[in-house]
Design a protein around this motif. Sequence first.
Motif, PDB file in Angstrom:
ATOM      1  N   HIS A 143      14.343   4.010  35.273  1.00  0.00           N
ATOM      2  CA  HIS A 143      14.784   4.268  36.491  1.00  0.00           C
ATOM      3  C   HIS A 143      15.896   3.268  36.641  1.00  0.00           C
ATOM      4  CE1 HIS A 143      14.799   5.329  40.672  1.00  0.00           C
ATOM      5  NE2 HIS A 143      14.817   3.997  41.282  1.00  0.00           N
ATOM      6  N   TYR A 144      15.952   2.073  36.482  1.00  0.00           N
ATOM      7  CA  TYR A 144      16.898   0.971  36.711  1.00  0.00           C
ATOM      8  C   TYR A 144      17.973   0.762  35.862  1.00  0.00           C
ATOM      9  CZ  TYR A 144      14.228  -0.029  40.961  1.00  0.00           C
ATOM     10  OH  TYR A 144      13.723   0.065  42.291  1.00  0.00           O
ATOM     11  N   PHE A 145      17.771   0.714  34.458  1.00  0.00           N
ATOM     12  CA  PHE A 145      18.636   0.501  33.411  1.00  0.00           C
ATOM     13  C   PHE A 145      19.274   1.767  33.020  1.00  0.00           C
ATOM     14  CE2 PHE A 145      15.931  -3.114  33.296  1.00  0.00           C
ATOM     15  CZ  PHE A 145      16.805  -4.176  32.854  1.00  0.00           C
ATOM     16  N   GLU A 146      18.389   2.914  32.943  1.00  0.00           N
ATOM     17  CA  GLU A 146      19.114   4.408  32.593  1.00  0.00           C
ATOM     18  C   GLU A 146      19.510   5.003  33.753  1.00  0.00           C
ATOM     19  OE1 GLU A 146      19.759   5.178  29.529  1.00  0.00           O
ATOM     20  OE2 GLU A 146      18.940   3.086  28.928  1.00  0.00           O
ATOM     21  N   GLY A 147      19.113   4.711  35.209  1.00  0.00           N
ATOM     22  CA  GLY A 147      19.630   5.394  36.332  1.00  0.00           C
ATOM     23  C   GLY A 147      19.188   6.767  36.495  1.00  0.00           C
ATOM     24  N   LEU A 148      17.812   7.038  36.095  1.00  0.00           N
ATOM     25  CA  LEU A 148      17.228   8.258  35.956  1.00  0.00           C
ATOM     26  C   LEU A 148      16.412   8.196  37.335  1.00  0.00           C
ATOM     27  CD1 LEU A 148      15.844   8.854  32.381  1.00  0.00           C
ATOM     28  CD2 LEU A 148      17.815   9.701  33.393  1.00  0.00           C
ATOM     29  N   SER A 149      16.453   9.443  37.753  1.00  0.00           N
ATOM     30  CA  SER A 149      15.586   9.691  39.185  1.00  0.00           C
ATOM     31  C   SER A 149      14.142   9.864  38.819  1.00  0.00           C
ATOM     32  CB  SER A 149      15.981  11.066  39.800  1.00  0.00           C
ATOM     33  OG  SER A 149      15.765  11.946  39.041  1.00  0.00           O
ATOM     34  N   TYR A 150      13.309   9.805  39.928  1.00  0.00           N
ATOM     35  CA  TYR A 150      12.050   9.849  39.632  1.00  0.00           C
ATOM     36  C   TYR A 150      11.529  11.336  38.934  1.00  0.00           C
ATOM     37  CZ  TYR A 150      11.391   5.952  42.823  1.00  0.00           C
ATOM     38  OH  TYR A 150      11.545   4.703  43.338  1.00  0.00           O
ATOM     39  N   LYS A 151      12.270  12.302  39.596  1.00  0.00           N
ATOM     40  CA  LYS A 151      12.125  13.490  39.083  1.00  0.00           C
ATOM     41  C   LYS A 151      12.362  13.544  37.548  1.00  0.00           C
ATOM     42  CE  LYS A 151      13.301  18.246  39.717  1.00  0.00           C
ATOM     43  NZ  LYS A 151      14.376  19.327  40.286  1.00  0.00           N
ATOM     44  N   GLN A 152      13.481  13.137  37.064  1.00  0.00           N
ATOM     45  CA  GLN A 152      13.802  13.122  35.853  1.00  0.00           C
ATOM     46  C   GLN A 152      12.878  12.510  34.754  1.00  0.00           C
ATOM     47  OE1 GLN A 152      17.611  11.553  36.339  1.00  0.00           O
ATOM     48  NE2 GLN A 152      18.913  13.550  35.709  1.00  0.00           N
ATOM     49  N   ILE A 153      12.398  11.315  35.310  1.00  0.00           N
ATOM     50  CA  ILE A 153      11.321  10.382  34.654  1.00  0.00           C
ATOM     51  C   ILE A 153      10.266  11.266  34.488  1.00  0.00           C
ATOM     52  CG2 ILE A 153       9.930   8.505  34.690  1.00  0.00           C
ATOM     53  CD1 ILE A 153      12.403   6.878  36.343  1.00  0.00           C
ATOM     54  N   ALA A 154       9.837  12.041  35.332  1.00  0.00           N
ATOM     55  CA  ALA A 154       8.561  12.778  35.411  1.00  0.00           C
ATOM     56  C   ALA A 154       8.516  13.775  34.146  1.00  0.00           C
ATOM     57  CB  ALA A 154       8.386  13.464  36.645  1.00  0.00           C
ATOM     58  N   GLU A 155       9.922  14.377  33.947  1.00  0.00           N
ATOM     59  CA  GLU A 155      10.214  15.535  32.927  1.00  0.00           C
ATOM     60  C   GLU A 155       9.995  14.721  31.581  1.00  0.00           C
ATOM     61  OE1 GLU A 155      14.042  16.866  33.782  1.00  0.00           O
ATOM     62  OE2 GLU A 155      13.458  17.932  35.489  1.00  0.00           O
ATOM     63  N   ILE A 156      10.259  13.487  31.504  1.00  0.00           N
ATOM     64  CA  ILE A 156      10.337  12.858  30.057  1.00  0.00           C
ATOM     65  C   ILE A 156       9.193  12.214  29.855  1.00  0.00           C
ATOM     66  CG2 ILE A 156      11.320  10.537  28.989  1.00  0.00           C
ATOM     67  CD1 ILE A 156      13.983  10.893  30.619  1.00  0.00           C
TER      68      ILE A 156
END
Length: 184
Positions: A143-156
Amino acid sequence: MHDKFSESRLWDSFKSGDKDAFKAIYYKYYMLLYKYGVKTSADEDLAEDCLQDLFLKLWKNRENLGEVASLKSYLYRAYIRMLFEAIKKSRRVINLAELNHPLEESSIEESMIQNQDQQESSQHLHQALKHLTKRQRQVMLLHYFEGLSYKQIAEILPIKYQAIRNCVHEGIKVLRKNIASRSG
Protein backbone atom coordinates in the motif's frame (compact mmCIF):
# COMPACT_ATOMS: atom_id res chain seq x y z
CA MET A 1 -1.14 1.70 -21.43
CA HIS A 2 -2.98 -1.51 -22.16
CA ASP A 3 -6.59 -1.90 -21.29
CA LYS A 4 -8.04 -5.19 -20.01
CA PHE A 5 -8.92 -6.35 -23.52
CA SER A 6 -5.46 -5.77 -24.98
CA GLU A 7 -3.84 -7.31 -21.86
CA SER A 8 -6.02 -10.37 -22.38
CA ARG A 9 -4.99 -10.52 -26.03
CA LEU A 10 -1.36 -10.02 -25.08
CA TRP A 11 -1.59 -12.87 -22.56
CA ASP A 12 -3.23 -15.16 -25.13
CA SER A 13 -0.54 -14.33 -27.70
CA PHE A 14 2.17 -15.01 -25.13
CA LYS A 15 0.61 -18.36 -24.22
CA SER A 16 0.58 -19.26 -27.93
CA GLY A 17 4.34 -18.74 -28.08
CA ASP A 18 4.51 -15.20 -29.46
CA LYS A 19 7.94 -13.92 -28.41
CA ASP A 20 6.95 -10.30 -29.05
CA ALA A 21 4.05 -10.65 -26.61
CA PHE A 22 6.43 -12.15 -24.06
CA LYS A 23 8.84 -9.24 -24.55
CA ALA A 24 5.98 -6.74 -24.15
CA ILE A 25 4.95 -8.33 -20.85
CA TYR A 26 8.57 -8.49 -19.70
CA TYR A 27 9.34 -4.86 -20.50
CA LYS A 28 6.06 -3.57 -19.10
CA TYR A 29 6.34 -5.29 -15.71
CA TYR A 30 10.01 -6.02 -15.13
CA MET A 31 11.04 -2.76 -13.39
CA LEU A 32 7.82 -2.54 -11.40
CA LEU A 33 8.35 -6.05 -10.01
CA TYR A 34 12.09 -5.54 -9.57
CA LYS A 35 11.62 -2.41 -7.44
CA TYR A 36 9.11 -4.26 -5.29
CA GLY A 37 11.53 -7.16 -4.90
CA VAL A 38 14.40 -4.92 -3.84
CA LYS A 39 12.23 -3.14 -1.28
CA THR A 40 10.98 -6.44 0.07
CA SER A 41 14.24 -8.36 0.24
CA ALA A 42 16.81 -5.54 0.43
CA ASP A 43 18.87 -7.73 -1.88
CA GLU A 44 19.15 -6.64 -5.50
CA ASP A 45 20.66 -9.93 -6.62
CA LEU A 46 17.96 -12.02 -4.98
CA ALA A 47 15.21 -9.79 -6.41
CA GLU A 48 16.67 -10.04 -9.89
CA ASP A 49 17.30 -13.79 -9.68
CA CYS A 50 13.71 -14.43 -8.61
CA LEU A 51 12.40 -12.19 -11.36
CA GLN A 52 14.49 -13.93 -14.00
CA ASP A 53 13.30 -17.28 -12.65
CA LEU A 54 9.70 -16.08 -12.79
CA PHE A 55 9.89 -15.05 -16.44
CA LEU A 56 11.79 -18.20 -17.37
CA LYS A 57 9.18 -20.33 -15.62
CA LEU A 58 6.38 -18.41 -17.33
CA TRP A 59 7.92 -18.99 -20.75
CA LYS A 60 8.55 -22.69 -20.14
CA ASN A 61 5.02 -23.28 -18.81
CA ARG A 62 3.15 -20.84 -21.04
CA GLU A 63 1.02 -23.49 -22.75
CA ASN A 64 -0.31 -24.74 -19.40
CA LEU A 65 -1.16 -21.35 -17.93
CA GLY A 66 -4.79 -20.36 -17.49
CA GLU A 67 -6.61 -17.12 -18.08
CA VAL A 68 -5.85 -14.14 -15.86
CA ALA A 69 -8.23 -11.40 -14.78
CA SER A 70 -5.40 -8.93 -14.18
CA LEU A 71 -1.94 -9.54 -15.58
CA LYS A 72 -0.35 -7.17 -13.06
CA SER A 73 -1.98 -8.94 -10.11
CA TYR A 74 -1.06 -12.35 -11.49
CA LEU A 75 2.60 -11.39 -11.90
CA TYR A 76 2.76 -9.79 -8.44
CA ARG A 77 1.27 -12.90 -6.82
CA ALA A 78 3.65 -15.22 -8.64
CA TYR A 79 6.65 -13.00 -7.88
CA ILE A 80 5.71 -12.59 -4.21
CA ARG A 81 5.53 -16.37 -3.83
CA MET A 82 8.91 -16.90 -5.50
CA LEU A 83 10.54 -14.08 -3.58
CA PHE A 84 9.32 -15.14 -0.16
CA GLU A 85 10.24 -18.75 -0.88
CA ALA A 86 13.76 -17.65 -1.84
CA ILE A 87 14.02 -15.46 1.26
CA LYS A 88 12.90 -18.36 3.43
CA LYS A 89 15.44 -20.67 1.82
CA SER A 90 18.29 -18.24 2.22
CA ARG A 91 17.09 -17.17 5.69
CA ARG A 92 17.64 -13.54 4.87
CA VAL A 93 16.14 -10.77 6.93
CA ILE A 94 13.57 -8.66 5.13
CA ASN A 95 14.51 -5.03 5.28
CA LEU A 96 11.49 -2.87 4.50
CA ALA A 97 12.67 0.41 5.91
CA GLU A 98 15.53 1.70 3.79
CA LEU A 99 14.21 5.12 2.98
CA ASN A 100 16.44 7.32 0.86
CA HIS A 101 15.51 10.97 0.72
CA PRO A 102 17.58 13.22 -1.52
CA LEU A 103 19.52 15.85 0.42
CA GLU A 104 19.15 19.48 -0.53
CA GLU A 105 22.26 21.54 -1.00
CA SER A 106 23.60 22.35 2.42
CA SER A 107 26.80 22.51 4.39
CA ILE A 108 28.72 19.34 5.23
CA GLU A 109 27.67 19.65 8.87
CA GLU A 110 24.01 20.01 7.96
CA SER A 111 24.28 17.05 5.61
CA MET A 112 25.88 14.93 8.31
CA ILE A 113 23.21 15.89 10.85
CA GLN A 114 20.44 15.29 8.33
CA ASN A 115 21.97 11.94 7.38
CA GLN A 116 22.21 10.92 11.03
CA ASP A 117 18.59 11.96 11.61
CA GLN A 118 17.51 9.94 8.59
CA GLN A 119 19.45 6.92 9.81
CA GLU A 120 17.86 7.20 13.25
CA SER A 121 14.39 7.58 11.73
CA SER A 122 15.03 4.64 9.44
CA GLN A 123 16.23 2.56 12.39
CA HIS A 124 13.14 3.53 14.42
CA LEU A 125 10.89 2.58 11.51
CA HIS A 126 12.79 -0.67 10.91
CA GLN A 127 12.50 -1.62 14.57
CA ALA A 128 8.80 -0.70 14.58
CA LEU A 129 8.20 -2.80 11.45
CA LYS A 130 9.50 -5.82 13.35
CA HIS A 131 6.45 -5.54 15.62
CA LEU A 132 4.06 -5.98 12.69
CA THR A 133 2.80 -9.39 11.67
CA LYS A 134 4.07 -10.81 8.37
CA ARG A 135 0.70 -10.07 6.78
CA GLN A 136 0.68 -6.46 8.08
CA ARG A 137 4.20 -5.90 6.68
CA GLN A 138 3.15 -7.27 3.28
CA VAL A 139 0.03 -5.12 3.13
CA MET A 140 1.81 -1.98 4.37
CA LEU A 141 4.60 -2.46 1.82
CA LEU A 142 2.18 -2.91 -1.07
CA HIS A 143 0.00 0.00 0.00
CA TYR A 144 2.56 2.61 1.05
CA PHE A 145 5.72 1.67 -0.85
CA GLU A 146 4.10 0.38 -4.04
CA GLY A 147 1.12 2.73 -3.97
CA LEU A 148 -1.43 -0.02 -4.58
CA SER A 149 -5.05 0.44 -3.57
CA TYR A 150 -6.77 -1.90 -1.13
CA LYS A 151 -8.65 -3.41 -4.08
CA GLN A 152 -5.41 -4.09 -5.97
CA ILE A 153 -3.87 -5.67 -2.87
CA ALA A 154 -6.95 -7.90 -2.52
CA GLU A 155 -6.30 -9.12 -6.08
CA ILE A 156 -2.67 -9.92 -5.26
CA LEU A 157 -2.94 -11.40 -1.78
CA PRO A 158 -5.52 -13.93 -0.64
CA ILE A 159 -7.07 -11.42 1.78
CA LYS A 160 -10.50 -9.79 1.69
CA TYR A 161 -10.79 -6.05 1.12
CA GLN A 162 -12.00 -5.29 4.66
CA ALA A 163 -9.19 -7.39 6.19
CA ILE A 164 -6.68 -5.32 4.22
CA ARG A 165 -8.18 -2.10 5.57
CA ASN A 166 -7.98 -3.56 9.07
CA CYS A 167 -4.35 -4.62 8.52
CA VAL A 168 -3.38 -1.09 7.48
CA HIS A 169 -5.30 0.48 10.36
CA GLU A 170 -3.80 -1.88 12.96
CA GLY A 171 -0.36 -1.62 11.36
CA ILE A 172 -0.38 2.16 11.60
CA LYS A 173 -1.35 1.96 15.27
CA VAL A 174 1.51 -0.47 15.97
CA LEU A 175 4.02 1.68 14.06
CA ARG A 176 2.91 4.90 15.81
CA LYS A 177 3.10 3.28 19.22
CA ASN A 178 6.55 1.80 18.62
CA ILE A 179 8.05 4.84 16.95
CA ALA A 180 6.69 7.16 19.67
CA SER A 181 8.10 4.95 22.44
CA ARG A 182 11.57 4.96 20.80
CA SER A 183 11.78 8.65 20.01
CA GLY A 184 10.18 9.90 23.20
